[in-house]
Design a protein around this motif. Structure first.
Motif, PDB file in Angstrom:
ATOM      1  N   HIS A   1      -4.877   1.000   1.101  1.00  0.00           N
ATOM      2  CA  HIS A   1      -5.145  -0.179   0.164  1.00  0.00           C
ATOM      3  C   HIS A   1      -5.251  -1.337   0.738  1.00  0.00           C
ATOM      4  O   HIS A   1      -4.444  -1.780   1.588  1.00  0.00           O
ATOM      5  CB  HIS A   1      -4.430  -0.270  -1.097  1.00  0.00           C
ATOM      6  CG  HIS A   1      -4.875  -1.256  -2.043  1.00  0.00           C
ATOM      7  ND1 HIS A   1      -5.138  -2.487  -2.387  1.00  0.00           N
ATOM      8  CD2 HIS A   1      -5.602  -0.544  -3.311  1.00  0.00           C
ATOM      9  CE1 HIS A   1      -5.718  -2.797  -3.451  1.00  0.00           C
ATOM     10  NE2 HIS A   1      -6.112  -1.644  -4.170  1.00  0.00           N
TER      11      HIS A   1
ATOM     12  N   LEU B   1      -7.134  -3.973  -8.105  1.00  0.00           N
ATOM     13  CA  LEU B   1      -6.638  -2.815  -7.562  1.00  0.00           C
ATOM     14  C   LEU B   1      -7.707  -1.752  -7.352  1.00  0.00           C
ATOM     15  O   LEU B   1      -8.255  -1.376  -8.422  1.00  0.00           O
ATOM     16  CB  LEU B   1      -5.508  -2.150  -8.093  1.00  0.00           C
ATOM     17  CG  LEU B   1      -4.092  -3.030  -8.147  1.00  0.00           C
ATOM     18  CD1 LEU B   1      -2.910  -2.245  -8.572  1.00  0.00           C
ATOM     19  CD2 LEU B   1      -3.613  -3.678  -6.664  1.00  0.00           C
TER      20      LEU B   1
ATOM     21  N   ILE C   1      -1.061   3.433  -5.903  1.00  0.00           N
ATOM     22  CA  ILE C   1      -1.672   2.641  -4.802  1.00  0.00           C
ATOM     23  C   ILE C   1      -1.741   3.207  -3.504  1.00  0.00           C
ATOM     24  O   ILE C   1      -0.973   3.654  -2.967  1.00  0.00           O
ATOM     25  CB  ILE C   1      -1.014   1.206  -4.588  1.00  0.00           C
ATOM     26  CG1 ILE C   1      -0.808   0.720  -6.065  1.00  0.00           C
ATOM     27  CG2 ILE C   1      -1.715   0.141  -3.692  1.00  0.00           C
ATOM     28  CD1 ILE C   1       0.260  -0.650  -5.893  1.00  0.00           C
TER      29      ILE C   1
ATOM     30  N   PRO D   1       0.798  -1.154   0.024  1.00  0.00           N
ATOM     31  CA  PRO D   1      -0.108   0.178  -0.059  1.00  0.00           C
ATOM     32  C   PRO D   1       0.996   1.507  -0.128  1.00  0.00           C
ATOM     33  O   PRO D   1       1.928   1.373   0.727  1.00  0.00           O
ATOM     34  CB  PRO D   1      -0.946   0.079   1.326  1.00  0.00           C
ATOM     35  CG  PRO D   1      -0.872  -1.738   1.328  1.00  0.00           C
ATOM     36  CD  PRO D   1       0.419  -2.202   1.164  1.00  0.00           C
TER      37      PRO D   1
ATOM     38  N   VAL E   1      -7.587   1.594  -7.647  1.00  0.00           N
ATOM     39  CA  VAL E   1      -7.005   2.851  -7.971  1.00  0.00           C
ATOM     40  C   VAL E   1      -7.552   3.622  -9.105  1.00  0.00           C
ATOM     41  O   VAL E   1      -8.709   3.234  -9.833  1.00  0.00           O
ATOM     42  CB  VAL E   1      -5.573   2.361  -8.924  1.00  0.00           C
ATOM     43  CG1 VAL E   1      -4.722   1.677  -7.467  1.00  0.00           C
ATOM     44  CG2 VAL E   1      -5.650   1.513  -9.827  1.00  0.00           C
TER      45      VAL E   1
END
Ligand SMILES: [Cu+2]
Length: 464
Positions: free
Chosen positions: A142, A111, A138, A88, A113
């Motif tokens: 995360h 992901l 990222i 992360p 993102v």
């Protein structure tokens, strides 16, 4: 950039196929021999000091696959491509080099993102002979877990994934310098004359199922495990259409998709739809035990065409007791999901899968009555809103629904359960809750039977 944990465990010799709990039911033996494959794992590329900087070259390559030699599509010359390990807060920089004779691109499935610009942008084209520098930030918060990467250019996705383009992408805070956790990338392929077989229009409509199930590119490999130990398997379903109905050893499911469960669940069976992942824990068995993908009917039937299936029983891997087996690194726990059950729901929508006449091969694959159009926004959502989406399957076959970027909570479940691929069985409805909490811009949602996606079963959602 480090390189760690490659092929930590080898049997040293090819051994006779074991008698798993179901027998060795894998299909597609090229040579007719009954020897089992050694355990192998993809090479690992790890981030360091906050960056994973790599080049991914997409090309046709002749590879050793399932005990034979075949020309497939590869990332950096291997099937699967390398496992990417990020943390992360990292930046993932990928120079994607297109050595194919057709367009491709890159999707980082799982992901959370941005989907715009040079990030996880499904609308981007990387033309033959060209390269593109992806820059994917990222978030520091995360979730931990296993994601994967594959091409996502509409019209070419099924052929390119079936051809061999996929790899695992793991997000966690762990140090892998003493070894990586086990990655189990499951895919399927049909080989013919040293190449990937062409598929018929009917197979595309049904969702193609490869004859040979591959586990990290090998057919039914044997995984040596030391008695008394516990294995963690980070499993990716990279099959184009095949649902993995897992059976064999007792499983503890620690997570689904990326950080999707609040607590581990013990089960003898788990269905991982195409595109889905599972973080599994299994105890070393007293005798050889096969983890199998069972035959699975994908739907209620299609009239004269019958119900599409997900192949016959096939062995994913066989756990083989071996006192000399090295213990793998134990991955850290996946994250617990955010629970949206008490959130204020700003809006409700219905998303309906239908099939109609016309289109390629005499049948169209639609969402809300329309084929995919990258120029049309189908769902406009307010950035920051929480919405309930009811996924309605008005067809006779199952469709696994994938929403890019934003995870979906199964809101009618008693447990906190969050997924990025939600199976919507034939004739049924599933309600999910989604927090469009960040990442302005357009991206896509679609059926993860990749043939259906290529045939039009995809829509555009834009948050602003
Ligand atoms: Cu579908």
């Amino acid at each position: 950039m480090g390189l760690a944990g490659v092929g930590m465990v080898g049997m040293g010799a090819v051994v006779a196929a074991s008698r798993g709990s179901d027998g060795d039911s894998s299909t597609g033996a090229a040579s007719g021999t009954r020897t089992a494959a050694e355990w192998t794992e993809p090479a690992v590329l790890e981030s360091s000091e906050g960056v994973l900087d790599l080049e991914l070259t997409v090309a046709e390559t002749t590879v050793a696959i399932a005990g034979a030699t075949a020309t497939m599509l590869t990332y950096n010359g291997t099937v699967p491509g390398p496992t990417l390990h990020v943390r992360p807060g990292d930046t993932l920089r990928v120079r994607l080099v297109n050595g194919l004779s057709e367009v491709t691109n890159l999707h980082t499935h799982g992901l959370a993102v941005s989907a715009t610009g040079a990030s996880d942008n499904p609308f981007r084209r990387v033309e033959p002979g060209e390269s593109f520098d992806y820059l994917i930030d990222i978030p520091a918060d995360h979730p931990h877990g296993v994601a994967w990467y594959h091409p996502h250019h509409h019209g070419h996705v099924a052929d390119q994934v079936f051809g061999g383009l996929y790899g695992a992408l793991v997000v966690d805070e762990d140090d892998w310098s003493d070894g990586a956790p086990r990655v189990v990338v499951v895919s399927d392929v049909t080989l013919s004359g040293g190449a990937v077989a062409n598929v018929s229009a009917m197979e595309r409509r049904m969702g193609r199922v490869g004859e040979t199930l591959l586990t990290n590119g090998a057919r039914a490999p044997q995984l040596p495990v030391a008695p008394g130990t516990t294995e963690r398997l980070l499993l990716v379903n990279a099959c184009t259409s095949r649902y993995l109905s897992l059976g064999g050893p007792s499983l503890t499911v620690r997570s689904v998709d990326i950080g999707g469960l609040a607590r581990p669940v013990s089960t003898d069976s788990l269905v991982v739809p195409p595109g889905g992942r599972a973080d599994l824990q299994v105890d070393a068995p007293a005798s050889s035990t096969a983890l199998v993908a069972r035959a699975y009917a994908r739907g209620a039937g299609m009239g004269m065409m019958g119900a599409p299936d997900s192949g016959t029983d096939a062995t994913i891997l066989t756990l083989v007791p071996d006192a000399s087996a090295a213990s793998p690194a134990t991955p850290g726990d996946a994250s617990a999901p955010v629970d949206l059950r008490d959130a204020t729901v700003a809006r409700e929508r219905e998303i309906t899968f239908t099939m109609g006449m016309g289109g390629m091969g005499g049948m169209s694959f639609l969402i809300d009555g329309r084929e995919f159009d990258p120029e049309r926004v189908d769902q406009s959502v307010r950035l920051g809103a929480v919405e309930d989406w009811t996924l309605v399957n008005a067809t006779g076959m199952d469709h696994p629904f994938h929403l890019h970027v934003w995870p979906m909570q199964l809101i009618d479940s008693d447990e906190v359960e969050v997924r990025d691929v939600v199976d919507v069985p034939a004739g049924q409805r599933v309600r999910v809750r989604v927090a469009f909490d960040r990442f302005a811009g357009p991206t896509v949602y679609h059926c993860h039977i990749l043939d259906h996606e290529d045939l039009g079963m995809m829509g555009v959602v834009e948050a602003s």
